[in-house]
Motif scaffolding. Structure first.
Motif, PDB file in Angstrom:
ATOM      1  N   SER A 138       0.821  -1.210   0.000  1.00 51.47           N
ATOM      2  CA  SER A 138       0.000   0.000   0.000  1.00 51.47           C
ATOM      3  C   SER A 138       0.853   1.258   0.000  1.00 51.47           C
ATOM      4  CB  SER A 138      -0.932   0.013   1.219  1.00 51.47           C
ATOM      5  OG  SER A 138      -1.669   1.224   1.254  1.00 51.47           O
ATOM      6  N   ARG A 139       0.406   2.238  -0.767  1.00 47.60           N
ATOM      7  CA  ARG A 139       1.048   3.553  -0.770  1.00 47.60           C
ATOM      8  C   ARG A 139       0.185   4.583  -0.043  1.00 47.60           C
ATOM      9  NH1 ARG A 139       3.307   4.062  -7.028  1.00 47.60           N
ATOM     10  NH2 ARG A 139       4.688   2.225  -6.955  1.00 47.60           N
ATOM     11  N   ASN A 140      -0.872   4.105   0.596  1.00 49.68           N
ATOM     12  CA  ASN A 140      -1.802   4.988   1.294  1.00 49.68           C
ATOM     13  C   ASN A 140      -1.263   5.302   2.692  1.00 49.68           C
ATOM     14  OD1 ASN A 140      -3.964   6.097   2.757  1.00 49.68           O
ATOM     15  ND2 ASN A 140      -5.483   4.998   1.544  1.00 49.68           N
ATOM     16  N   PRO A 141      -0.891   6.548   2.968  1.00 49.18           N
ATOM     17  CA  PRO A 141      -0.307   6.873   4.281  1.00 49.18           C
ATOM     18  C   PRO A 141      -1.277   6.658   5.439  1.00 49.18           C
ATOM     19  CG  PRO A 141      -0.715   8.873   3.000  1.00 49.18           C
ATOM     20  CD  PRO A 141      -0.916   7.719   2.073  1.00 49.18           C
ATOM     21  N   SER A 142      -2.577   6.825   5.192  1.00 51.68           N
ATOM     22  CA  SER A 142      -3.542   6.631   6.277  1.00 51.68           C
ATOM     23  C   SER A 142      -3.618   5.170   6.693  1.00 51.68           C
ATOM     24  CB  SER A 142      -4.929   7.139   5.871  1.00 51.68           C
ATOM     25  OG  SER A 142      -5.472   6.361   4.819  1.00 51.68           O
ATOM     26  N   LEU A 143      -3.442   4.256   5.724  1.00 49.71           N
ATOM     27  CA  LEU A 143      -3.427   2.827   6.048  1.00 49.71           C
ATOM     28  C   LEU A 143      -2.180   2.484   6.858  1.00 49.71           C
ATOM     29  CD1 LEU A 143      -4.695   0.985   2.835  1.00 49.71           C
ATOM     30  CD2 LEU A 143      -5.977   1.670   4.863  1.00 49.71           C
ATOM     31  N   LYS A 144      -1.066   3.091   6.502  1.00 50.59           N
ATOM     32  CA  LYS A 144       0.165   2.824   7.250  1.00 50.59           C
ATOM     33  C   LYS A 144       0.070   3.358   8.676  1.00 50.59           C
ATOM     34  CE  LYS A 144       3.176   2.288   3.278  1.00 50.59           C
ATOM     35  NZ  LYS A 144       4.388   2.708   2.557  1.00 50.59           N
ATOM     36  N   ARG A 145      -0.591   4.511   8.830  1.00 47.71           N
ATOM     37  CA  ARG A 145      -0.802   5.040  10.187  1.00 47.71           C
ATOM     38  C   ARG A 145      -1.676   4.096  11.001  1.00 47.71           C
ATOM     39  NH1 ARG A 145      -0.920  10.162   7.534  1.00 47.71           N
ATOM     40  NH2 ARG A 145      -3.179  10.014   7.283  1.00 47.71           N
ATOM     41  N   ALA A 146      -2.699   3.533  10.355  1.00 47.92           N
ATOM     42  CA  ALA A 146      -3.585   2.583  11.042  1.00 47.92           C
ATOM     43  C   ALA A 146      -2.815   1.334  11.457  1.00 47.92           C
ATOM     44  CB  ALA A 146      -4.756   2.210  10.137  1.00 47.92           C
ATOM     45  N   ALA A 147      -1.997   0.809  10.535  1.00 42.85           N
ATOM     46  CA  ALA A 147      -1.207  -0.385  10.845  1.00 42.85           C
ATOM     47  C   ALA A 147      -0.210  -0.095  11.962  1.00 42.85           C
ATOM     48  CB  ALA A 147      -0.475  -0.875   9.592  1.00 42.85           C
ATOM     49  N   ASN A 148       0.416   1.076  11.908  1.00 46.66           N
ATOM     50  CA  ASN A 148       1.360   1.459  12.959  1.00 46.66           C
ATOM     51  C   ASN A 148       0.668   1.542  14.318  1.00 46.66           C
ATOM     52  OD1 ASN A 148       3.458   1.648  11.120  1.00 46.66           O
ATOM     53  ND2 ASN A 148       3.271   3.865  10.867  1.00 46.66           N
ATOM     54  N   PHE A 149      -0.511   2.096  14.327  1.00 44.75           N
ATOM     55  CA  PHE A 149      -1.268   2.254  15.570  1.00 44.75           C
ATOM     56  C   PHE A 149      -1.643   0.900  16.162  1.00 44.75           C
ATOM     57  CE2 PHE A 149      -5.454   2.502  17.650  1.00 44.75           C
ATOM     58  CZ  PHE A 149      -5.182   3.398  18.672  1.00 44.75           C
ATOM     59  N   ILE A 150      -2.203   0.029  15.339  1.00 39.45           N
ATOM     60  CA  ILE A 150      -2.737  -1.236  15.845  1.00 39.45           C
ATOM     61  C   ILE A 150      -1.636  -2.238  16.183  1.00 39.45           C
ATOM     62  CG2 ILE A 150      -4.076  -3.281  15.125  1.00 39.45           C
ATOM     63  CD1 ILE A 150      -6.110  -1.365  13.923  1.00 39.45           C
ATOM     64  N   THR A 151      -0.513  -2.165  15.486  1.00 40.40           N
ATOM     65  CA  THR A 151       0.585  -3.096  15.785  1.00 40.40           C
ATOM     66  C   THR A 151       1.686  -2.442  16.616  1.00 40.40           C
ATOM     67  OG1 THR A 151       1.784  -2.568  13.747  1.00 40.40           O
ATOM     68  CG2 THR A 151       0.149  -4.354  13.642  1.00 40.40           C
ATOM     69  N   GLY A 152       1.457  -1.195  17.050  1.00 34.89           N
ATOM     70  CA  GLY A 152       2.469  -0.474  17.796  1.00 34.89           C
ATOM     71  C   GLY A 152       2.643  -0.968  19.220  1.00 34.89           C
ATOM     72  N   SER A 153       3.615  -0.397  19.899  1.00 39.31           N
ATOM     73  CA  SER A 153       3.995  -0.888  21.230  1.00 39.31           C
ATOM     74  C   SER A 153       2.892  -0.711  22.270  1.00 39.31           C
ATOM     75  CB  SER A 153       5.263  -0.174  21.698  1.00 39.31           C
ATOM     76  OG  SER A 153       5.067   1.233  21.738  1.00 39.31           O
ATOM     77  N   SER A 154       2.125   0.374  22.171  1.00 36.92           N
ATOM     78  CA  SER A 154       1.064   0.605  23.164  1.00 36.92           C
ATOM     79  C   SER A 154      -0.045  -0.421  23.025  1.00 36.92           C
ATOM     80  CB  SER A 154       0.507   2.022  23.018  1.00 36.92           C
ATOM     81  OG  SER A 154       1.485   2.983  23.348  1.00 36.92           O
ATOM     82  N   MET A 155      -0.469  -0.684  21.785  1.00 38.01           N
ATOM     83  CA  MET A 155      -1.497  -1.702  21.566  1.00 38.01           C
ATOM     84  C   MET A 155      -0.959  -3.094  21.906  1.00 38.01           C
ATOM     85  SD  MET A 155      -4.598  -1.115  20.797  1.00 38.01           S
ATOM     86  CE  MET A 155      -5.740   0.094  20.125  1.00 38.01           C
ATOM     87  N   LYS A 156       0.312  -3.323  21.624  1.00 38.75           N
ATOM     88  CA  LYS A 156       0.902  -4.614  21.988  1.00 38.75           C
ATOM     89  C   LYS A 156       0.869  -4.810  23.508  1.00 38.75           C
ATOM     90  CE  LYS A 156       4.971  -7.579  21.511  1.00 38.75           C
ATOM     91  NZ  LYS A 156       4.909  -8.003  22.935  1.00 38.75           N
ATOM     92  N   ALA A 157       1.129  -3.732  24.241  1.00 43.48           N
ATOM     93  CA  ALA A 157       1.085  -3.822  25.703  1.00 43.48           C
ATOM     94  C   ALA A 157      -0.316  -4.163  26.184  1.00 43.48           C
ATOM     95  CB  ALA A 157       1.563  -2.506  26.320  1.00 43.48           C
ATOM     96  N   LEU A 158      -1.341  -3.569  25.542  1.00 41.22           N
ATOM     97  CA  LEU A 158      -2.722  -3.904  25.893  1.00 41.22           C
ATOM     98  C   LEU A 158      -3.043  -5.346  25.515  1.00 41.22           C
ATOM     99  CD1 LEU A 158      -4.738  -0.706  24.854  1.00 41.22           C
ATOM    100  CD2 LEU A 158      -3.979  -1.382  27.137  1.00 41.22           C
ATOM    101  N   ALA A 159      -2.534  -5.790  24.372  1.00 43.01           N
ATOM    102  CA  ALA A 159      -2.757  -7.171  23.947  1.00 43.01           C
ATOM    103  C   ALA A 159      -2.107  -8.151  24.923  1.00 43.01           C
ATOM    104  CB  ALA A 159      -2.213  -7.386  22.537  1.00 43.01           C
TER     105      ALA A 159
END
Length: 251
Positions: free
Chosen positions: A165-186
């Motif tokens: 994907s070249r869509n920056p909004s999709l990359k922001r979403a992926a970064n958010f959901i797979t990021g360290s804060s969400m990982k800590a919640l997971a």
């Protein structure tokens, strides 16, 4: 005293508890609306619709029309309506300090949202009940078309986004959901009773892992809106205003 307890329960979005106290009252508006709400918060939209048919004549036209439209959208799986309901459900857990259930709903959001943003790249998603939204189908498309073999739909879609994907909004979403804060919640979720263990989850745990729960809710809402979803954050506030007004004027 009974009215005060019912009001407190309503303000905490505990419609089942409020209904249990109000059920013996001769007030079809109050009892009916609480009955509808206790089904809606459990995603039992079909029975909520049935109850609206039963009690709708007791409601103001504006309220009954609003609920009718909303319930039909939910029954047919309109993505904006479903994700709005999901977000409200997350907020209920914060209000009631039910942090284990909060984690379960956040994890479910991560799965559903990643499937959604993948699906809308390939065709229009009219309903979350469509075949295009099924997890097995998503993983099959990722495997056959993109050679992505991760069996976890969250990370499989993230891999697709980073690679194709070249869509920056999709990359922001992926970064958010797979990021360290969400990982800590997971990780908290996995160690809890809604995951694979019996560890406790407290407000301090949520705050240390992510930040204030209200910030988490706002961040999730922002992600939804940026994906094109139309989010209704006021549904249960509107309903509560009707319920509390009825309680105030009830004899």
């Amino acid at each position: 005293m009974k009215k005060e307890i019912i009001s407190t329960l309503i303000n905490r979005y505990d419609y089942s508890g409020a209904y249990g106290l109000a059920a013996s009252e001769d007030n079809q508006f109050l009892v009916g609306l609480l009955d509808i709400c206790r089904h809606m918060v459990n995603f039992d939209f079909i029975n909520a619709q049935r109850l609206l048919t039963k009690y709708g004549a007791y409601f103001p036209l504006e309220l009954s029309s609003y609920l009718e439209k909303n319930l039909m959208e939910l029954i047919y799986g309109d993505p904006s309506a479903i994700f709005s309901e999901h977000l409200s459900n997350i907020a209920f857990q914060v209000e009631r300090e039910e942090y284990i259930d909060l984690l379960g709903r956040v994890y479910r959001f991560n799965e559903a949202f990643m499937k959604y943003i993948f699906s809308i790249q390939h065709q229009e998603v009219v309903s979350v009940f469509d075949e295009v939204f099924e997890e097995d189908r998503t993983l099959r498309v990722l495997r056959k078309r993109y050679k992505i073999h991760n069996r976890n739909v969250i990370f499989a879609v993230a891999e697709y986004i980073y690679k194709f994907s070249r869509n920056p909004s999709l990359k922001r979403a992926a970064n958010f959901i797979t990021g360290s804060s969400m990982k800590a919640l997971a990780d908290l979720r996995n160690a809890s009773i809604v995951g694979h263990g019996f560890e406790a989850v407290s407000y301090d745990d949520i705050r240390a892992s992510y930040g204030e729960p209200q910030v988490l809710i706002k961040d999730i809402e922002t992600l939804m809106v940026k994906s094109g979803l139309v989010i209704d954050r006021d549904k249960y506030k509107k309903i509560n205003s009707y319920l509390l007004k009825e309680l105030r004027y009830e004899k």
